[in-house]
Design an enzyme around this catalytic site. Structure first.
Site, PDB file in Angstrom:
ATOM      1  N   GLY A  22      21.104 -10.230  90.760  1.00  0.00           N
ATOM      2  CA  GLY A  22      21.697 -11.102  92.029  1.00  0.00           C
ATOM      3  C   GLY A  22      22.537 -12.052  91.495  1.00  0.00           C
ATOM      4  N   GLY A  25      23.772 -15.399  93.400  1.00  0.00           N
ATOM      5  CA  GLY A  25      23.022 -16.371  93.882  1.00  0.00           C
ATOM      6  C   GLY A  25      23.262 -17.602  93.031  1.00  0.00           C
ATOM      7  N   PHE A  26      22.754 -18.705  93.741  1.00  0.00           N
ATOM      8  CA  PHE A  26      23.016 -20.153  93.526  1.00  0.00           C
ATOM      9  C   PHE A  26      22.298 -20.416  92.090  1.00  0.00           C
ATOM     10  CE2 PHE A  26      21.280 -24.925  94.104  1.00  0.00           C
ATOM     11  CZ  PHE A  26      22.358 -25.394  93.940  1.00  0.00           C
ATOM     12  N   ARG A  47      24.349  -5.895  95.137  1.00  0.00           N
ATOM     13  CA  ARG A  47      24.015  -4.727  96.053  1.00  0.00           C
ATOM     14  C   ARG A  47      25.447  -4.015  96.240  1.00  0.00           C
ATOM     15  NH1 ARG A  47      21.536  -8.177 100.944  1.00  0.00           N
ATOM     16  NH2 ARG A  47      23.073  -9.595 100.101  1.00  0.00           N
ATOM     17  N   ALA A  97      16.874 -12.978  91.346  1.00  0.00           N
ATOM     18  CA  ALA A  97      17.140 -12.702  92.942  1.00  0.00           C
ATOM     19  C   ALA A  97      15.976 -12.318  93.644  1.00  0.00           C
ATOM     20  CB  ALA A  97      17.764 -11.305  92.859  1.00  0.00           C
ATOM     21  N   SER A  98      15.658 -12.694  94.828  1.00  0.00           N
ATOM     22  CA  SER A  98      14.608 -12.710  95.870  1.00  0.00           C
ATOM     23  C   SER A  98      15.124 -13.033  97.160  1.00  0.00           C
ATOM     24  CB  SER A  98      13.431 -13.600  95.322  1.00  0.00           C
ATOM     25  OG  SER A  98      12.175 -13.486  96.037  1.00  0.00           O
ATOM     26  N   LYS A 174       6.455 -15.807  97.449  1.00  0.00           N
ATOM     27  CA  LYS A 174       6.422 -16.356  96.058  1.00  0.00           C
ATOM     28  C   LYS A 174       5.276 -15.885  95.136  1.00  0.00           C
ATOM     29  CE  LYS A 174      10.786 -17.371  95.420  1.00  0.00           C
ATOM     30  NZ  LYS A 174      11.651 -16.675  94.539  1.00  0.00           N
ATOM     31  N   PRO A 197      10.593 -23.848  90.002  1.00  0.00           N
ATOM     32  CA  PRO A 197      11.446 -25.138  90.362  1.00  0.00           C
ATOM     33  C   PRO A 197      10.869 -25.461  91.715  1.00  0.00           C
ATOM     34  CG  PRO A 197      12.745 -23.177  90.653  1.00  0.00           C
ATOM     35  CD  PRO A 197      11.546 -22.717  90.084  1.00  0.00           C
TER      36      PRO A 197
END
Length: 355
Positions: A22, A25-26, A47, A97-98, A174, A197
């Site tokens: 991913g 992502g941030f 993706r 990624a999640s 999670k 985190p």
């Protein structure tokens, strides 16, 4: 040929290949920037390959000098196809990624299943590819939620109860995903380190904001006329990425979780004060008043979405994030610096309307 153990890898040519899931992502994009700067070859999943140029532009905005060492491949966490190829030849995998909901998810069970299935696909494919170590991005939600107001000191030994007060679908996703990862490790012998985190803030390079950054933007934009007395645990996205790299290569990191936090965090009124002190006229819309707790509790009677907030007013969770320092040699920059850098990046990116 047997997989190379994580701590035996030397930074010689050819450099180890790291797969980051991913990549747009941030957290993942910051991991890629730091991996490239350290000389690793990086492969990231998306993706769709249509995002290749946008991802490289995003990494450049985050400071990547070059993306020549980056390969982008198509792999979707919701499908089996592509994961063996995506991990082929990799020494390390950063599974970042999640699913992250924006607001309440439409289907709690589907969100949890997506998180577990995606983690399972990556962790099952890793041993087949001869991967040495996986670093999994989990969250404080898997450690310190669902206990209500408590003086408990949260450490990596804690797990959030699935049905405790304040626990939601994201938190349960999670817990389930991380437990699935540890079960697979027990079956395969794969090396695993997990990063947990607290709220991740910091410089942005896209209009997709983390929950903490979204709060900062709301303060900057005038969307919060007065600040709610809500505590926000903070860690900088750059420091989270640094912890991933350290957990990837530190011998003693295997088999452990690492809770990440910067000091004691800040309340939203404190965040507002930092913004006003540091940003001058750019903080003209930042509120100067604090919403009385009784008013929030009264509003929560009519608005169910405020009930969780009302329950946490004025409460500060006690967090012990010292293990990351002891084992990884990790340290966090001050929360104040993180808030200011996040705000300035959003202003520069045009995500906050001009004053």
């Amino acid at each position: 040929m047997a997989a190379v153990r994580a701590h035996d890898v030397a930074m010689t040519a050819p450099s180890p290949l790291v797969v980051v899931t991913g990549g747009a992502g941030f957290i993942a994009s910051q991991c890629i920037v730091q991996l490239l700067a350290a000389g690793y070859r990086v492969r990231t999943t998306s993706r769709s390959l249509d995002r290749d140029s946008a991802l490289r532009a995003q990494l450049a905005r985050l400071g990547a000098a070059s993306t020549d060492g980056l390969e982008v491949v198509a792999a979707d966490l919701t499908a089996d196809d592509g994961w063996d190829a995506a991990l082929a030849g990799a020494t390390f995998v950063l599974h970042v990624a999640s699913p992250v909901p924006h607001g309440a998810p439409l289907d709690d069970d589907a969100m949890i299943a997506a998180a577990v299935d995606g983690t399972t696909r990556v962790l099952r494919a890793a041993p087949r590819a001869g991967v040495s170590r996986v670093v999994l991005t989990s969250a404080f939600h898997a450690i310190g939620f669902g206990r209500g107001r408590t003086d408990h000191l949260f450490t990596e030994a804690d797990w959030s109860p699935l049905d405790g007060p304040g626990m939601d679908a994201y938190g349960r996703s999670k817990v389930f995903a991380e437990r699935a990862a540890w079960e697979i490790v027990g079956e395969t012998g794969l090396e695993l380190a997990v990063i947990n985190p607290v709220a991740v803030l910091g410089p942005v390079a896209s209009d997709s904001l983390s929950g903490g950054n979204a709060m900062v933007r709301r303060l900057l934009s005038g969307g919060m006329p007065s600040a709610i007395n809500l505590w926000l645990p903070i860690v900088d996205v750059r420091d989270v990425a640094d912890a991933h790299l350290r957990a990837m290569t530190t011998a003693d990191a295997a088999g452990h979780r690492f809770l990440l936090a910067s000091g004691e965090g800040l309340t939203l009124p404190q965040v507002a004060r930092v913004l006003r002190e540091e940003l001058g006229t750019d903080a003209a819309r930042v509120p100067t008043r604090t919403t009385p707790n009784w008013l929030v509790r009264l509003a929560a009677r009519r608005k169910p979405e405020l009930r969780g907030v009302a329950a946490d007013l004025g409460h500060v969770k006690r967090i012990d994030a010292s293990a990351a320092g002891r084992v990884l040699g990790w340290s966090a920059r001050p929360a104040r610096e993180t808030v200011v850098d996040a705000a300035r990046s959003m202003i520069a990116a045009g995500l906050v309307a001009p004053q």
